[in-house]
Design a protein around this motif. Structure first.
Motif, PDB file in Angstrom:
ATOM      1  N   ASP A  59      10.745  69.899  27.406  1.00 18.29           N
ATOM      2  CA  ASP A  59       9.648  69.122  27.996  1.00 18.29           C
ATOM      3  C   ASP A  59       9.304  69.550  29.417  1.00 18.29           C
ATOM      4  O   ASP A  59       8.128  69.560  29.791  1.00 18.29           O
ATOM      5  N   ILE A  60      10.300  69.879  30.235  1.00 19.60           N
ATOM      6  CA  ILE A  60      10.010  70.259  31.616  1.00 19.60           C
ATOM      7  C   ILE A  60       9.375  71.651  31.648  1.00 19.60           C
ATOM      8  O   ILE A  60       9.477  72.423  30.689  1.00 19.60           O
ATOM      9  N   SER A  61       8.727  71.975  32.763  1.00 15.10           N
ATOM     10  CA  SER A  61       8.066  73.274  32.883  1.00 15.10           C
ATOM     11  C   SER A  61       9.097  74.380  33.094  1.00 15.10           C
ATOM     12  O   SER A  61      10.233  74.126  33.496  1.00 15.10           O
ATOM     13  N   ALA A  62       8.677  75.606  32.829  1.00 16.61           N
ATOM     14  CA  ALA A  62       9.568  76.752  33.038  1.00 16.61           C
ATOM     15  C   ALA A  62       9.919  76.897  34.510  1.00 16.61           C
ATOM     16  O   ALA A  62      11.031  77.308  34.858  1.00 16.61           O
ATOM     17  N   GLU A  63       8.988  76.553  35.389  1.00 22.76           N
ATOM     18  CA  GLU A  63       9.260  76.606  36.828  1.00 22.76           C
ATOM     19  C   GLU A  63      10.337  75.601  37.219  1.00 22.76           C
ATOM     20  O   GLU A  63      11.169  75.876  38.090  1.00 22.76           O
ATOM     21  N   ASP A  64      10.341  74.433  36.560  1.00 26.04           N
ATOM     22  CA  ASP A  64      11.379  73.433  36.841  1.00 26.04           C
ATOM     23  C   ASP A  64      12.754  73.912  36.391  1.00 26.04           C
ATOM     24  O   ASP A  64      13.768  73.578  37.004  1.00 26.04           O
ATOM     25  N   VAL A  65      12.800  74.681  35.325  1.00 26.40           N
ATOM     26  CA  VAL A  65      14.078  75.238  34.853  1.00 26.40           C
ATOM     27  C   VAL A  65      14.670  76.147  35.926  1.00 26.40           C
ATOM     28  O   VAL A  65      15.855  76.053  36.274  1.00 26.40           O
ATOM     29  N   ALA A  66      13.821  77.035  36.486  1.00 24.44           N
ATOM     30  CA  ALA A  66      14.287  77.934  37.553  1.00 24.44           C
ATOM     31  C   ALA A  66      14.655  77.145  38.803  1.00 24.44           C
ATOM     32  O   ALA A  66      15.649  77.458  39.476  1.00 24.44           O
ATOM     33  N   PHE A  67      13.875  76.098  39.119  1.00 27.89           N
ATOM     34  CA  PHE A  67      14.153  75.277  40.298  1.00 27.89           C
ATOM     35  C   PHE A  67      15.503  74.578  40.170  1.00 27.89           C
ATOM     36  O   PHE A  67      16.282  74.519  41.127  1.00 27.89           O
TER      37      PHE A  67
END
Length: 427
Positions: free
Chosen positions: A312-320
């Motif tokens: 559900d979270i964005s790919a950018e949030d995964v990296a963050f």
């Protein structure tokens, strides 16, 4: 004529308040906020000791750790030199080295372990802040471990096997789980250095809708499947030898030097062997699990492959989220650089565990002290100031908060200066 060297109001106003207790006692007051006596009764840690009580043992260890003593001899001699200031700690005299060493060797480290977690629980709300990182998880937790080398074979398994006649050093591994918005360990387990990191994951009790972030050393597919069933989410790095099948490519971008960006966002499927009741893998059975793979390039052109079970979270949030893992690295760096973990006061396993638990207590107390004082100084500066002024009767909050470097001076009146010179008083 006898010349007396006299200091007459040297004229320096430091604006640091003097108090009736040394800094060491002010920091120890933070420990007294919890029921130490109740823990002593629970663990019966005073049962076999007539003079070297548990409180004295705790204060002795914390004095050595905060002042960075290298041996129990230095600790006991340092306490002896404090003279009348020991009464602030409820101690009649400094312990003898033999007595302190016996206590360190024989008194169970379980008391110090529970004291640490009791203090963490007591100061939990004080150390937390309101940051949520813009995400909807109930909590964001970080897991990692650090290895402490020992110059003995008490706990084996540090480093490679030496060549020739060299002897492999002993060592221990400290596994830690912290809250991403705090700077203290929430769950800690100490093992021999040779114990695999994956086993630490089994001992965790995690709530639904929480997010766990850890390095690829903890990759454990069976545990990932159990977490997914309980809606416990994770972010980690993928191992280079992982075998998987790409099910869907959701995003794809070209690399651009010097720019941090998501390169690929994929849904993958991989196979794993479940575990039997005895903890061993069932090699006859294969199960499949779907995960999300995010490929990312940072601003330094470093390439990462992240794994997560959250779609559900964005790919950018995964990296963050993975970047937040650096917080636990800083915590380990603080512990190793600002406290004495190069030399141990005892040589048996119990003594080593006790010293590590007391080091964690000292780090927690300094963290609380730093926040109470609202000091903008780095943690290393706070630790150094406390070490230098440990037995000074200064207000620790004023000491840590003060940033003034210039002091006003009051000159001695000329008439008085002449009178003192005639009397043979020199400065």
């Amino acid at each position: 004529m006898v010349f007396a060297k006299t200091i007459y109001n040297m004229g320096k106003i430091t604006e640091i308040k003097l108090v009736g207790q040394p800094i060491f006692k002010q920091i120890m007051n933070l420990v007294n906020k919890v029921d130490i006596q109740g823990l002593i009764r629970k663990h019966e840690s005073d049962y076999y000791y007539k003079s070297f009580k548990t409180r004295t043992h705790l204060f002795t260890m914390l004095f050595g750790i905060l002042s960075r003593c290298d041996s129990m001899t230095e600790v006991c001699e340092g306490l002896r030199a404090m003279g009348g200031k020991l009464n602030h700690l409820g101690m009649d005299q400094a312990p003898a080295k033999s007595t302190a060493c016996d206590g360190l060797r024989n008194r169970s480290h379980k008391f110090f372990e529970e004291l640490y977690f009791t203090l963490v629980k007591h100061y939990h709300s004080f150390l937390s802040d309101s940051r949520t990182f813009g995400l909807t998880f109930k909590e964001v937790l970080i897991i990692d471990s650090t290895t402490i080398r020992l110059f003995s074979d008490i706990l084996k398994g540090v480093g490679r096997n030496p060549k020739g006649d060299g002897k492999k050093k002993g060592g221990m591994k400290v596994h830690m789980l912290i809250d991403a918005v705090q700077s203290v360990g929430r769950f800690i387990k100490m093992t021999a250095a040779k114990v695999n990191d994956q086993k630490f994951l089994k001992s965790l009790e995690l709530i639904s809708d929480s997010m766990i972030v850890f390095d690829k050393a903890y990759n454990y597919y069976h545990q990932f499947a159990l977490w997914t069933q309980k809606r416990v989410y994770f972010v980690t790095r993928m191992k280079k030898n992982a075998v998987y099948t790409i099910i869907e490519v959701k995003r794809e971008h070209y690399r651009k030097r010097g720019k941090a960006k998501v390169l690929r966002d994929e849904i993958i499927e991989l196979e794993y062997h479940p575990e039997k009741e005895d903890g061993k893998q069932d090699l006859k059975t294969k199960l499949t699990m779907r995960l999300r793979k995010v490929s990312y390039q940072d601003e330094h052109n470093r390439y990462y492959d992240f794994l997560t079970n959250n779609f559900d979270i964005s790919a950018e949030d995964v990296a963050f989220l993975y970047k937040k893992r650096w917080g636990i690295e800083i915590l380990f760096k603080k512990m190793k650089q600002n406290f004495q973990l190069h030399y141990f006061y005892g040589e048996n396993e119990n003594a080593i565990y006790t010293q590590v638990w007391c080091t964690l207590i000292a780090q927690l107390l300094l963290t609380v002290t730093q926040k109470i004082a609202q000091a903008k100084k780095a943690f290393s500066v706070v630790a150094s100031l406390v070490r230098i002024h440990l037995i000074s009767n200064l207000d620790v909050n004023e000491l840590l908060r003060s940033t003034k470097r210039v002091f006003k001076s009051k000159s001695i009146p000329p008439g008085l200066q002449l009178s003192l010179n005639m009397q043979g008083v020199c400065f």
